[in-house]
Motif scaffolding. Structure first.
Motif, PDB file in Angstrom:
ATOM      1  N   UNK A 101     -74.777  81.881  -8.197  1.00 11.45           N
ATOM      2  CA  UNK A 101     -74.826  82.687  -9.404  1.00 11.45           C
ATOM      3  C   UNK A 101     -74.024  83.957  -9.152  1.00 11.45           C
ATOM      4  N   UNK A 102     -73.122  84.270 -10.044  1.00 15.34           N
ATOM      5  CA  UNK A 102     -72.276  85.448  -9.852  1.00 15.34           C
ATOM      6  C   UNK A 102     -73.006  86.699 -10.292  1.00 15.34           C
ATOM      7  N   UNK A 103     -72.859  87.765  -9.519  1.00 21.31           N
ATOM      8  CA  UNK A 103     -73.379  89.066  -9.900  1.00 21.31           C
ATOM      9  C   UNK A 103     -72.189  89.901 -10.323  1.00 21.31           C
ATOM     10  N   UNK A 104     -72.110  90.299 -11.579  1.00 16.89           N
ATOM     11  CA  UNK A 104     -70.987  91.090 -12.051  1.00 16.89           C
ATOM     12  C   UNK A 104     -71.379  92.555 -11.983  1.00 16.89           C
ATOM     13  N   UNK A 105     -70.938  93.211 -10.928  1.00 17.62           N
ATOM     14  CA  UNK A 105     -71.229  94.629 -10.723  1.00 17.62           C
ATOM     15  C   UNK A 105     -70.014  95.452 -11.090  1.00 17.62           C
ATOM     16  N   UNK A 106     -70.236  96.685 -11.524  1.00 16.51           N
ATOM     17  CA  UNK A 106     -69.124  97.604 -11.779  1.00 16.51           C
ATOM     18  C   UNK A 106     -68.496  98.038 -10.469  1.00 16.51           C
ATOM     19  N   UNK A 107     -69.282  97.912  -9.388  1.00 17.01           N
ATOM     20  CA  UNK A 107     -68.774  98.258  -8.064  1.00 17.01           C
ATOM     21  C   UNK A 107     -68.646  97.006  -7.236  1.00 17.01           C
ATOM     22  N   UNK A 149     -66.889  77.211 -19.284  1.00 18.66           N
ATOM     23  CA  UNK A 149     -67.816  76.307 -18.586  1.00 18.66           C
ATOM     24  C   UNK A 149     -68.517  77.018 -17.439  1.00 18.66           C
ATOM     25  N   UNK A 150     -67.732  77.701 -16.621  1.00 24.56           N
ATOM     26  CA  UNK A 150     -68.270  78.355 -15.429  1.00 24.56           C
ATOM     27  C   UNK A 150     -69.174  79.515 -15.800  1.00 24.56           C
ATOM     28  N   UNK A 151     -68.827  80.207 -16.879  1.00 23.23           N
ATOM     29  CA  UNK A 151     -69.671  81.285 -17.360  1.00 23.23           C
ATOM     30  C   UNK A 151     -71.019  80.730 -17.822  1.00 23.23           C
ATOM     31  N   UNK A 152     -71.006  79.598 -18.509  1.00 24.62           N
ATOM     32  CA  UNK A 152     -72.244  78.967 -18.975  1.00 24.62           C
ATOM     33  C   UNK A 152     -73.106  78.498 -17.818  1.00 24.62           C
ATOM     34  N   UNK A 153     -72.472  78.022 -16.754  1.00 26.82           N
ATOM     35  CA  UNK A 153     -73.204  77.538 -15.579  1.00 26.82           C
ATOM     36  C   UNK A 153     -73.701  78.667 -14.692  1.00 26.82           C
ATOM     37  N   UNK A 154     -73.258  79.903 -14.973  1.00 25.29           N
ATOM     38  CA  UNK A 154     -73.629  81.032 -14.127  1.00 25.29           C
ATOM     39  C   UNK A 154     -72.873  81.043 -12.819  1.00 25.29           C
ATOM     40  N   UNK A 155     -71.707  80.407 -12.797  1.00 25.08           N
ATOM     41  CA  UNK A 155     -70.918  80.287 -11.569  1.00 25.08           C
ATOM     42  C   UNK A 155     -69.822  81.336 -11.513  1.00 25.08           C
ATOM     43  N   UNK A 178     -78.803  70.281 -13.946  1.00 27.46           N
ATOM     44  CA  UNK A 178     -78.381  70.846 -15.234  1.00 27.46           C
ATOM     45  C   UNK A 178     -76.865  71.014 -15.265  1.00 27.46           C
ATOM     46  N   UNK A 179     -76.311  71.483 -14.153  1.00 30.54           N
ATOM     47  CA  UNK A 179     -74.861  71.550 -13.978  1.00 30.54           C
ATOM     48  C   UNK A 179     -74.534  71.005 -12.584  1.00 30.54           C
ATOM     49  N   UNK A 180     -73.423  70.276 -12.482  1.00 35.44           N
ATOM     50  CA  UNK A 180     -72.959  69.786 -11.188  1.00 35.44           C
ATOM     51  C   UNK A 180     -71.477  70.099 -11.072  1.00 35.44           C
ATOM     52  N   UNK A 181     -71.135  70.894 -10.070  1.00 32.85           N
ATOM     53  CA  UNK A 181     -69.767  71.355  -9.905  1.00 32.85           C
ATOM     54  C   UNK A 181     -69.237  71.021  -8.523  1.00 32.85           C
ATOM     55  N   UNK A 182     -67.920  70.870  -8.436  1.00 34.13           N
ATOM     56  CA  UNK A 182     -67.230  70.732  -7.151  1.00 34.13           C
ATOM     57  C   UNK A 182     -66.140  71.790  -7.093  1.00 34.13           C
ATOM     58  N   UNK A 183     -66.164  72.597  -6.038  1.00 37.13           N
ATOM     59  CA  UNK A 183     -65.120  73.596  -5.816  1.00 37.13           C
ATOM     60  C   UNK A 183     -64.160  73.073  -4.755  1.00 37.13           C
ATOM     61  N   UNK A 184     -62.873  73.097  -5.083  1.00 40.59           N
ATOM     62  CA  UNK A 184     -61.838  72.682  -4.132  1.00 40.59           C
ATOM     63  C   UNK A 184     -61.159  73.924  -3.574  1.00 40.59           C
ATOM     64  N   UNK A 185     -61.013  73.967  -2.257  1.00 42.56           N
ATOM     65  CA  UNK A 185     -60.342  75.094  -1.611  1.00 42.56           C
ATOM     66  C   UNK A 185     -59.043  74.641  -0.947  1.00 42.56           C
ATOM     67  N   UNK A 224     -59.033  86.796 -10.156  1.00 39.45           N
ATOM     68  CA  UNK A 224     -59.822  85.790 -10.865  1.00 39.45           C
ATOM     69  C   UNK A 224     -58.907  85.093 -11.865  1.00 39.45           C
ATOM     70  N   UNK A 225     -58.969  83.745 -11.875  1.00 42.00           N
ATOM     71  CA  UNK A 225     -58.064  82.952 -12.702  1.00 42.00           C
ATOM     72  C   UNK A 225     -58.833  82.117 -13.713  1.00 42.00           C
ATOM     73  N   UNK A 226     -58.190  81.836 -14.856  1.00 41.26           N
ATOM     74  CA  UNK A 226     -58.789  80.877 -15.781  1.00 41.26           C
ATOM     75  C   UNK A 226     -58.279  79.480 -15.452  1.00 41.26           C
ATOM     76  N   UNK A 227     -58.636  78.504 -16.283  1.00 37.12           N
ATOM     77  CA  UNK A 227     -58.279  77.104 -16.007  1.00 37.12           C
ATOM     78  C   UNK A 227     -56.783  76.842 -16.095  1.00 37.12           C
TER      79      UNK A 227
END
Length: 274
Positions: A4-10, A73-79, A262-269, A98-101
């Motif tokens: 889950x991403x934490x969007x901090x101002x810092x 999609x990623x925003x909805x998944x909290x990723x 609820x969500x299933x994701x694969x991250x490729x590096x 940070x990049x979009x699709x």
């Protein structure tokens, strides 16, 4: 690793120290990135790291990447979103995009380094700097706080104070507004290896807002993350599995099962090494 991403101002920066008999080349993914709340120690001298997210698919009985996951999609998944992190030859982060699709840069964080130390962080929306951070250090060169400004006439937005343990790991971060009035704060619990196993987020009135609980696998990567929210009461569980590794033993495919499917994701590096 996904979480889950934490969007901090810092941007949160953790100092990580290791004592070893022989020096080993490492790169830390944490400083000014979306992995700041549970940094990863990667093997080798990395020049560039790209992470791209897909919906999970199954092929021949194995989990693999499916269709690309969009920003929405990623925003909805909290990723966290797709990103590229750049490092210099010392393993210090110099830029984070940070990049979009469509591989369009949405946000950037750019670092200015002098004498091996961060002296300024710029936060950019497209090509425009919307705020910058001037860090502060103590006599041991530990990062102990800083001030955030708006570029227009260098207007102070906020400040923060960091409490470190005797190894330079963060144990508490407190935030203040431009009038130096107390704001929210975070408290960190670490294991014997210096990894964050619990983060508690408090409101300015000292009431608990949220708790993150992390576990790690034997390679030091995130295995599970449980997010407990107080109001309204809810719990979200992330189960993370590393599927493929490169010849440096860094993860190439990372599968995340979120909230029991609820969500299933694969991250490729992909990694570029010096």
């Amino acid at each position: 690793m996904k979480k889950i991403a934490i969007i901090w101002i810092l941007a949160i920066i953790f100092a990580w120290g290791c004592t070893q008999k022989k020096p080993v080349e490492k790169t830390i993914l944490g400083i000014l990135t979306d992995y700041e709340n549970c940094p990863e120690v990667l093997n080798g001298k990395i020049k560039e790291l790209r992470e791209t997210n897909y919906w999970a698919a199954e092929k021949d009985g194995k989990i693999t990447k499916g269709n690309p996951a969009t920003w929405k999609d990623l925003d909805s998944a909290g990723s966290i979103q797709n990103f590229v992190a750049y490092f210099d030859t010392t393993g210090t982060l110099t830029k984070f995009d940070r990049l979009d699709e469509n591989n369009v840069i949405r946000y950037s964080r750019i670092v200015t380094i002098e004498n091996g130390k961060y002296v300024r962080y710029e936060f950019k929306l497209k090509d425009s700097t919307y705020q910058y951070l001037i860090p502060e250090y103590d006599s041991q060169e530990y990062f102990v706080g800083g001030k955030v400004y708006r570029p227009i006439v260098d207007t102070l937005i906020s400040s923060f104070i960091i409490t470190n343990d005797d190894k330079g790991n963060w144990t508490r971060v407190e935030y203040f507004n431009f009038k130096n009035q107390k704001g929210n704060y975070e408290v960190f619990a670490l294991n014997e290896l210096g990894k964050v196993i619990e983060t508690k987020f408090f409101n300015k009135d000292d009431t608990l807002k949220q708790t993150f609980v992390n576990t790690y696998n034997d390679k030091g990567f995130l295995a599970t993350q449980k997010v407990l929210t107080e109001k309204p009461k809810s719990t979200v569980q992330w189960d993370v599995q590393d599927l493929v590794f490169d010849d440096h033993d860094n993860n190439l495919l990372i599968y995340s099962n979120i909230d029991q499917g609820k969500f299933k994701l694969v991250a490729e590096r992909t990694y570029i090494y010096y």
